[in-house]
Motif scaffolding. Sequence first.
Motif, PDB file in Angstrom:
ATOM      1  N   ASP A 284      -8.344   0.201 -15.205  1.00  0.00           N
ATOM      2  CA  ASP A 284      -7.486  -0.112 -14.215  1.00  0.00           C
ATOM      3  C   ASP A 284      -7.747  -1.176 -13.048  1.00  0.00           C
ATOM      4  O   ASP A 284      -6.967  -1.287 -11.871  1.00  0.00           O
ATOM      5  CB  ASP A 284      -6.767   1.271 -13.346  1.00  0.00           C
TER       6      ASP A 284
ATOM      7  N   ASN B 171      -6.013   0.156  -7.184  1.00  0.00           N
ATOM      8  CA  ASN B 171      -5.405   0.431  -8.175  1.00  0.00           C
ATOM      9  C   ASN B 171      -6.383   1.325  -9.350  1.00  0.00           C
ATOM     10  O   ASN B 171      -5.587   2.093 -10.327  1.00  0.00           O
ATOM     11  CB  ASN B 171      -5.141  -0.845  -9.179  1.00  0.00           C
ATOM     12  N   GLN B 172      -7.727   1.815  -9.221  1.00  0.00           N
ATOM     13  CA  GLN B 172      -8.264   2.835  -9.811  1.00  0.00           C
ATOM     14  C   GLN B 172      -7.656   4.324  -9.016  1.00  0.00           C
ATOM     15  O   GLN B 172      -7.788   4.389  -8.143  1.00  0.00           O
ATOM     16  CB  GLN B 172      -9.621   2.672  -9.769  1.00  0.00           C
ATOM     17  N   ASP B 173      -7.460   5.187 -10.300  1.00  0.00           N
ATOM     18  CA  ASP B 173      -7.100   6.473  -9.689  1.00  0.00           C
ATOM     19  C   ASP B 173      -8.231   7.490  -9.500  1.00  0.00           C
ATOM     20  O   ASP B 173      -9.080   7.635 -10.293  1.00  0.00           O
ATOM     21  CB  ASP B 173      -6.240   7.074 -10.806  1.00  0.00           C
ATOM     22  N   PRO B 174      -8.676   7.959  -8.049  1.00  0.00           N
ATOM     23  CA  PRO B 174      -9.872   8.432  -8.003  1.00  0.00           C
ATOM     24  C   PRO B 174      -9.937   9.802  -8.899  1.00  0.00           C
ATOM     25  O   PRO B 174     -11.074  10.053  -9.477  1.00  0.00           O
ATOM     26  CB  PRO B 174      -9.713   9.112  -6.560  1.00  0.00           C
ATOM     27  N   GLU B 175      -8.734  10.707  -8.997  1.00  0.00           N
ATOM     28  CA  GLU B 175      -8.747  11.742  -9.947  1.00  0.00           C
ATOM     29  C   GLU B 175      -9.034  11.285 -11.312  1.00  0.00           C
ATOM     30  O   GLU B 175     -10.011  11.897 -11.824  1.00  0.00           O
ATOM     31  CB  GLU B 175      -7.516  12.542  -9.837  1.00  0.00           C
ATOM     32  N   LYS B 176      -8.533  10.289 -11.769  1.00  0.00           N
ATOM     33  CA  LYS B 176      -8.929   9.895 -13.340  1.00  0.00           C
ATOM     34  C   LYS B 176     -10.461   9.397 -13.542  1.00  0.00           C
ATOM     35  O   LYS B 176     -11.022  10.036 -14.378  1.00  0.00           O
ATOM     36  CB  LYS B 176      -7.985   8.737 -13.486  1.00  0.00           C
TER      37      LYS B 176
ATOM     38  N   PRO C 115      -8.631   6.537  -2.503  1.00  0.00           N
ATOM     39  CA  PRO C 115      -8.566   5.326  -3.211  1.00  0.00           C
ATOM     40  C   PRO C 115      -8.895   4.243  -2.635  1.00  0.00           C
ATOM     41  O   PRO C 115      -9.178   3.909  -1.306  1.00  0.00           O
ATOM     42  CB  PRO C 115      -7.105   5.267  -3.437  1.00  0.00           C
TER      43      PRO C 115
ATOM     44  N   GLN D 130       0.300   6.379   2.076  1.00  0.00           N
ATOM     45  CA  GLN D 130       1.052   7.144   1.091  1.00  0.00           C
ATOM     46  C   GLN D 130       1.924   7.918   1.918  1.00  0.00           C
ATOM     47  O   GLN D 130       3.108   8.330   1.581  1.00  0.00           O
ATOM     48  CB  GLN D 130       0.077   8.316   0.440  1.00  0.00           C
TER      49      GLN D 130
END
Length: 464
Positions: free
Chosen positions: A255, A337-342, A370, A413
């Motif tokens: 991402d 754009n990187q998802d911390p959880e992923k 993020p 957010q």
Amino acid sequence: MLDQVLQHIDRQRETAVEGLKQLLAIESISAQPDHTDDCRRCAGFLGKNLEQLGLSVQIHETGGHPIITARNQHQKDRPTVLLYGHYDVQPAQPLEQWTTPPFQPVIRNDANGFPSIFARGASDDKGPIWAHVQAIAAWQKQAGQLPVNLIVLFEGEEEIGSKNLENFIHSHRQWLQADVALISDTAQFARNLPAIVYGLRGLVYLEVFLTGASHDLHSGLFGGAVPNPANVLCQMLASLHDENGRVTVAGFYDDVVELSAQERALWGRLPVDEARFFQEIGLAAGYGEAGFTSVEQRWARPTLDINGLTAGYQGAGAKTVIASVASAKFSCRLVPNQDPEKIERSVKQHLMNLCPPMMKIEFASHGASPGILVPHDSQAVKLASQAIEIGFGHQAVLMREGGSIPVVGLIQQELGIDTLLVGFGLPDDRIHSPNEKLDLGSFYNGIRTAAALYERLSHLNKRK
Ligand code: BES
Ligand code: ZN
């Protein structure tokens, strides 16, 4: 009116430094449980000072370290500024590397001969928040009031990932509504090159524990026939990078938004002296992901770094032992754009895949936030540039940074507000490190800039 406020600030320099010394003497180390009371005391100290300026102050319990809020009398037609800062500091260890004790602030020249105040938190973030308190004081004393509606939000858990802030912001989202958020917790690009930061990296922080036998073993009697958690952990950790300095975790870069040619060109024109950058930190050359300049590596590429490594005997001399547990603390810096959880899931999976079946692997999560980008051509940014020119006497550069400030994502957010990142530190302040300092010239210019920001932002168009 701003002129009178700035003159007042120039007259009050000594008082400002005296107050900062008191703030820096409080050992508000959020990560260390023995300093819980100090964190509370620090919140109280700031609350008392804000109250003395005529603001209505509240100290909020969070389950962790308290949050302080303060507001002036809001007027309907004026824009509202949400000022965020953190009063907690990083642990001061290793103590023996400090020239003077971390919580006994002193003024002396830095390595380049510039008068500076040395103490843990001087630059990150007590000096900058105190600069704002001084600017607020100057407005109240010279003009009787600030030119904007102000909401102050100071927390005590930024250095440990702002865990309790999300709840607080969520449950106070109406009360915190503002036209812009303002944070002074970044650095200037260089001396005489103040900056507005429009991008920060995010962070995922994990700890891994690897267990072998039920207890420590004699390495002669057992070695060779049993798994050594320290050996296996080293293999696992070594597998996380390839020979080009890229992270090998599956999907890690999926991402990541590639840098635009335009942004690369802009950064290429910044006055970066790579050789000097490495020389100042005692390195002969850089290191890292191939194909990127050091600025690109730090501002726009994700990383994985081990931050602590523990296994086996750590005392004096030798001990022939296979310790039953090995552990590591490590973190990934993330880009927008990187998802911390992923990322957290993928990194854990990578390590679990490498765990031999007779061993146990466990994780602790120490926070995830993020990477962020904020607009850099907004009205707020233009007004902030003007304030910086007034405060520093130099034009601001636009830059990104590699550090993280979790609240910026939360503000985006939960409140839908853009943040202005206008910092007063310098890149050589040694934040998080022994002998942290704040350049006194930057501190004074920071107070002036904060005062000018409140004036300039009074011209901000209100949202909606
Ligand atoms: N003030 C720093 C972040 C920073 C410093 C950003 C300089 C840009 C330039 C902040 O206090 C910090 O250290 N944040 C932590 C956050 C983490 C614990 C979630 C970080 O980046 O390690
Ligand atoms: Zn910090």
